[in-house]
Design an enzyme around this catalytic site. Structure first.
Site, PDB file in Angstrom:
ATOM      1  N   PHE A  82       1.922  -0.543   8.841  1.00 25.13           N
ATOM      2  CA  PHE A  82       2.285  -1.467  10.494  1.00 25.13           C
ATOM      3  C   PHE A  82       2.393  -2.103  10.586  1.00 25.13           C
ATOM      4  O   PHE A  82       1.286  -3.596   9.964  1.00 25.13           O
ATOM      5  CB  PHE A  82       1.174  -0.803  10.945  1.00 25.13           C
ATOM      6  CG  PHE A  82       1.325   1.646  10.952  1.00 25.13           C
ATOM      7  CD1 PHE A  82       1.915   1.505  11.535  1.00 25.13           C
ATOM      8  CD2 PHE A  82       0.694   2.312   9.896  1.00 25.13           C
ATOM      9  CE1 PHE A  82       2.284   3.368  12.043  1.00 25.13           C
ATOM     10  CE2 PHE A  82       0.470   3.199   9.360  1.00 25.13           C
ATOM     11  CZ  PHE A  82       1.248   3.429  10.564  1.00 25.13           C
ATOM     12  N   ASP A  94       1.063  -3.993  13.045  1.00 25.88           N
ATOM     13  CA  ASP A  94      -0.070  -4.355  13.500  1.00 25.88           C
ATOM     14  C   ASP A  94      -1.132  -4.988  11.883  1.00 25.88           C
ATOM     15  O   ASP A  94      -1.990  -5.775  12.979  1.00 25.88           O
ATOM     16  CB  ASP A  94      -0.401  -2.980  13.742  1.00 25.88           C
ATOM     17  CG  ASP A  94       0.493  -2.349  14.704  1.00 25.88           C
ATOM     18  OD1 ASP A  94       0.178  -2.236  15.981  1.00 25.88           O
ATOM     19  OD2 ASP A  94       0.850  -1.696  14.311  1.00 25.88           O
ATOM     20  N   PHE A  95      -0.847  -4.905  11.453  1.00 24.98           N
ATOM     21  CA  PHE A  95      -1.575  -5.112  10.286  1.00 24.98           C
ATOM     22  C   PHE A  95      -1.172  -6.805  10.100  1.00 24.98           C
ATOM     23  O   PHE A  95      -1.980  -7.506   9.416  1.00 24.98           O
ATOM     24  CB  PHE A  95      -1.858  -4.434   8.707  1.00 24.98           C
ATOM     25  CG  PHE A  95      -1.437  -2.573   8.938  1.00 24.98           C
ATOM     26  CD1 PHE A  95      -2.491  -2.619  10.304  1.00 24.98           C
ATOM     27  CD2 PHE A  95      -1.592  -2.058   7.912  1.00 24.98           C
ATOM     28  CE1 PHE A  95      -2.949  -1.359  10.257  1.00 24.98           C
ATOM     29  CE2 PHE A  95      -1.979  -0.467   8.570  1.00 24.98           C
ATOM     30  CZ  PHE A  95      -2.381  -0.716   9.282  1.00 24.98           C
ATOM     31  N   ILE A  96      -0.429  -7.447  10.876  1.00 30.19           N
ATOM     32  CA  ILE A  96      -0.012  -8.854  10.099  1.00 30.19           C
ATOM     33  C   ILE A  96      -0.855  -9.809  10.610  1.00 30.19           C
ATOM     34  O   ILE A  96      -1.311 -10.298  10.433  1.00 30.19           O
ATOM     35  CB  ILE A  96       1.385  -8.947  10.970  1.00 30.19           C
ATOM     36  CG1 ILE A  96       1.534  -9.297  12.808  1.00 30.19           C
ATOM     37  CG2 ILE A  96       2.483  -8.902  10.530  1.00 30.19           C
ATOM     38  CD1 ILE A  96       2.440 -10.051  12.737  1.00 30.19           C
ATOM     39  N   HIS A 117      -1.201   0.290  16.112  1.00 28.88           N
ATOM     40  CA  HIS A 117      -0.336   1.437  15.016  1.00 28.88           C
ATOM     41  C   HIS A 117       1.343   1.237  15.772  1.00 28.88           C
ATOM     42  O   HIS A 117       1.837   1.690  15.092  1.00 28.88           O
ATOM     43  CB  HIS A 117      -0.699   2.576  14.414  1.00 28.88           C
ATOM     44  CG  HIS A 117      -1.938   2.153  13.478  1.00 28.88           C
ATOM     45  ND1 HIS A 117      -2.943   2.279  14.023  1.00 28.88           N
ATOM     46  CD2 HIS A 117      -1.747   2.310  12.300  1.00 28.88           C
ATOM     47  CE1 HIS A 117      -3.807   2.788  12.465  1.00 28.88           C
ATOM     48  NE2 HIS A 117      -3.019   2.107  11.896  1.00 28.88           N
ATOM     49  N   GLU A 149       0.774  -0.987  -0.464  1.00 27.69           N
ATOM     50  CA  GLU A 149       0.363  -0.051   0.096  1.00 27.69           C
ATOM     51  C   GLU A 149       1.313   0.978  -0.150  1.00 27.69           C
ATOM     52  O   GLU A 149       2.284   1.722   1.464  1.00 27.69           O
ATOM     53  CB  GLU A 149      -0.866  -0.069   1.564  1.00 27.69           C
ATOM     54  CG  GLU A 149      -1.698  -1.393   1.172  1.00 27.69           C
ATOM     55  CD  GLU A 149      -2.402  -1.198   2.440  1.00 27.69           C
ATOM     56  OE1 GLU A 149      -2.157  -1.011   3.834  1.00 27.69           O
ATOM     57  OE2 GLU A 149      -3.186  -2.513   2.830  1.00 27.69           O
ATOM     58  N   ALA A 195      -5.597  -4.630   1.253  1.00 30.63           N
ATOM     59  CA  ALA A 195      -5.686  -5.856   1.186  1.00 30.63           C
ATOM     60  C   ALA A 195      -5.055  -6.407   1.616  1.00 30.63           C
ATOM     61  O   ALA A 195      -3.928  -6.932   1.125  1.00 30.63           O
ATOM     62  CB  ALA A 195      -6.360  -6.025  -0.258  1.00 30.63           C
ATOM     63  N   GLU A 196      -4.456  -6.903   3.309  1.00 28.81           N
ATOM     64  CA  GLU A 196      -3.829  -6.899   3.553  1.00 28.81           C
ATOM     65  C   GLU A 196      -3.400  -8.936   3.126  1.00 28.81           C
ATOM     66  O   GLU A 196      -1.787  -9.213   2.986  1.00 28.81           O
ATOM     67  CB  GLU A 196      -3.240  -6.520   4.790  1.00 28.81           C
ATOM     68  CG  GLU A 196      -2.906  -5.531   5.023  1.00 28.81           C
ATOM     69  CD  GLU A 196      -3.911  -4.646   5.611  1.00 28.81           C
ATOM     70  OE1 GLU A 196      -5.199  -5.425   5.258  1.00 28.81           O
ATOM     71  OE2 GLU A 196      -3.330  -3.091   5.759  1.00 28.81           O
TER      72      GLU A 196
END
Lengths: 334, 346
Positions: B106, B108-110, B152, B52, B82-83
């Site tokens: 970030f 955190d998005f894992i 985050h 992104e 769209a991770e």
């Protein structure tokens, strides 16, 4: 649209009969406790075989979910040989040898849909000419992966064919509880790509739709979503009892449209198939799966393979754990 | 928050974890990411980047800036938000023989992409019976200290280290960014490269040419005789300050930076503890179930007889990371807390 010719239809029917016959044998092997859980192909043969016959095996990837392997005969004998190893739980059952462009079964629903986009994007970057066809079901279409991957593929114009086989059931969940949309194909609109619904009991319709989608993809026009509607004639898997939720009248209606029986009847009418041919194909199919099963059973399985293929080579800690494991069972880790 | 300002605000007083010579070239931590990516993409056409805002924006932290103008939109791919699809794209392309670098803005998005990371990337080689190779690098920005709040700022490396099939890398300075990122991209297994977003502007000596730091090899930053301090990621800086302060008080710290937390160079740590008889582990992540728990456990398994005191851990409390800068300052471990923890051992 390109239609399969008579010769192709004969090959398609042969593969469908082989799949149906071998599925019966596999079911019995499971009931005898000789193989693990099976997801029967019954009712899906036309959709699967019709689709792969529209592909070029040398350039096009197929990413099955888990119901398809017996229908992928066109991709070569390695698919069945590997599938039988897989059914025994042998680690080599996931390793379909190169250059066969078929991925092993994907049990995580929808998870291979983004992989299809990645494979296709890789093809584009490498200037390769093929497409990627990914199979999934009506149930898997509710996963976030489907929406994320469909949307991404639309933006990238990736050469992908999303083939949703709508067999009316996600284990026991009927399609009206899966989506409020008019069709699964209609979801393509949100991705900005074409979506169409075809009769998945008619292999010629599926063949035509996939051929068209393939042409679009290889000419740089991007992905297509195809919904092939069928009816699941068997159980979800050998661990399922569909009599608890499938209305018997619906099933008997569907059995009247059985894709294998329908095509046999039609091809006999056109003098393109015969009882003798049928019997010959069935006998060969059984011999073939029995041979593959024997070969799989006789494939050595070393305890030392337990930790293989986590990484390309063991970390130091893994080496120590491997030695400890092998020592504890009294074997050398050679 | 304004990541760009942070990236551009250079902090010149950082020292490299390697032998550094003041006359040698210095480079920022974030700038080292861009430089490494550009050099690798020039030498290896199979490397591409997707994520992104990595294109025109160059990543929200700016550490991919300039890549898209040089390498084009096909090799520096701006993706939808769209991770799962971003990781899945990388997986598919890696199986195809490319070396994708996919970015999760970030760390955190894992959590959004965990199915593709844990159940797909980490397991595909195994599920394919060895028939697939996944040279996939996942880059992501972790760590607190920017008032980026609870969703985050996290350090979630322990979650990743628990999953067989992933290598997890935490560079503590720009030198390590270059050497470790090069190794990750050239590695044939999936790696997660955790960029500490508080470190982006810090500079140190970094060689011009590409070089590799082996994954799984730790580094002794400072030799000492009294206590082994194992510091992860940005905590290396705080541990250095603590060691300086304690040396004036007669406690001689041996400071170890594991560099990669999976695989972990436990031999280096055990060897050090066998000498010092004391150990303190420092990380930004919460203490419970953090990587420090694993390190402490392995130390007591392998060096119990050498220990003169319980193993200390300096880590974050078991609560989300506060938005308030005033509260966040109390949340993240610092040199003072490390000093206190070490003194408690004696």
């Amino acid at each position: 649209m390109p239609k399969p010719n008579e010769k192709q239809l004969q090959m398609i029917l042969e593969d469908m009969v082989v799949a149906r016959t071998q599925a019966g044998r596999l079911w019995n092997l499971q009931r005898q406790g000789q193989v693990g859980t099976i997801a029967p192909i019954d009712g899906h043969e036309a959709a699967i075989v019709g689709a792969v016959h529209a592909l070029e095996t040398e350039s096009d990837w197929v990413l099955p979910q888990y119901r398809e392997p017996l229908g992928l005969r066109k991709y070569g004998p390695e698919v069945l040989d590997t599938f039988m190893l897989y059914n025994l739980g042998h680690p080599a059952g996931g390793h379909i040898p190169e250059p066969v462009k078929v991925a092993p079964s994907q049990i995580s629903l929808g998870a291979s849909i983004p992989h299809a986009v990645g494979l296709a994007w890789g093809m584009s970057l490498k200037d390769e000419s093929g497409v990627v066809l990914v199979f999934f079901g009506d149930g898997a279409s509710s996963e976030g992966d489907f929406y994320e991957a469909g949307n991404l593929a639309g933006v990238l114009k990736a050469p992908v064919i999303f083939l949703c086989i709508n067999n009316q059931w996600a284990i026991s969940t009927p399609t009206h509880l899966q989506t409020a949309a008019d069709s699964f194909a209609s979801k393509a609109e949100a991705f900005g790509i074409p979506g169409l619904t075809v009769d998945g009991n008619d292999p010629a319709s599926v063949y035509e739709a996939v051929s068209e989608a393939r042409n679009r993809a290889t000419s740089g026009k991007g992905p297509t979503l195809i919904e092939a509607t069928v009816y699941r004639l068997g159980a979800h898997t050998t661990a399922d009892d569909p009599t608890r939720y499938v209305p018997s009248e619906d099933l008997s209606d569907a059995q009247k449209k059985d894709p294998v029986h329908t095509l046999i009847h039609e091809m006999k009418e056109r003098n393109l198939w015969s009882d003798a041919k049928q019997s010959e194909v069935e006998t060969a199919a059984l011999e073939r799966i029995d041979e593959a099963f024997e070969k799989a059973k006789n494939t050595p399985l070393s305890a030392n393979s337990l930790m293989d293929h986590c990484f390309t080579s063991d970390t130091e800690r893994q080496s120590r754990q491997r030695s400890f494991l092998m020592h504890s069972i009294g074997e050398s880790n050679e | 928050m304004s990541p760009d300002n942070i990236f551009e605000g250079a902090n010149e007083d950082e020292e490299s974890s390697s032998e550094s010579n003041p006359s040698e070239r210095k480079l920022g931590y974030g700038a080292a990411v861009v430089e490494t990516m550009a050099q690798i993409m020039r030498e290896d056409e199979s490397v591409f980047l997707a994520g992104e805002d990595v294109g025109a924006h160059g990543g929200v932290f700016g550490y991919f800036r300039g890549l898209q103008p040089e390498f084009g939109e096909d090799r520096v791919v701006d993706t939808p938000i769209a991770e799962q699809a971003i990781i899945g794209l990388g997986i598919g392309a890696a199986v195809q023989g490319l070396r994708p670098v996919v970015d999760l803005m970030f760390m955190d998005f894992i959590c959004v992409a965990m199915d593709q990371i844990a159940n797909q990337a980490a397991k595909l080689k195994y599920m394919f019976g060895g028939g697939a190779t996944l040279p996939l690098t996942i880059t992501t920005a972790g760590g607190a200290g920017l008032s980026a709040a609870a969703q985050h700022s996290q350090s979630l490396e322990a979650m990743l280290c628990h999953i067989p099939g992933l290598k997890v890398v935490m560079p503590s300075d720009a030198y390590e960014v270059k050497g470790l990122l090069t190794s990750c991209i050239r590695e044939d297994n999936p790696t997660v490269f955790i960029i500490n977003k508080r470190k982006l502007a810090d500079t140190c000596h970094v060689p011009e040419e590409l070089f590799e730091i082996p994954l799984g090899e730790g580094h002794v930053i400072r030799e000492g005789s009294d206590v082994t301090v194992v510091a992860i990621g940005r905590m290396v800086d705080e541990a250095k300050k603590a060691a300086e302060k304690l040396s004036g008080e007669g406690i001689d710290c041996e400071l170890i930076n594991p560099r990669t937390v999976q695989p972990l160079d436990i031999d280096l740590i055990v060897e050090s503890v066998s000498k010092t008889g004391h150990a303190v582990i420092v990380h930004e992540a919460v203490r419970f179930g953090g990587i420090g728990a694993e390190i402490a456990s392995q130390i007591q398994e392998q060096a119990f007889d050498y220990l003169d005191a319980p193993i200390g851990r300096v880590a974050a409390p078991f609560s989300p990371i506060p938005f308030s800068p005033a509260l966040e300052k109390h949340y993240v471990p610092d040199a003072e807390r490390i000093v206190t923890s070490i003194k408690n051992l004696f």
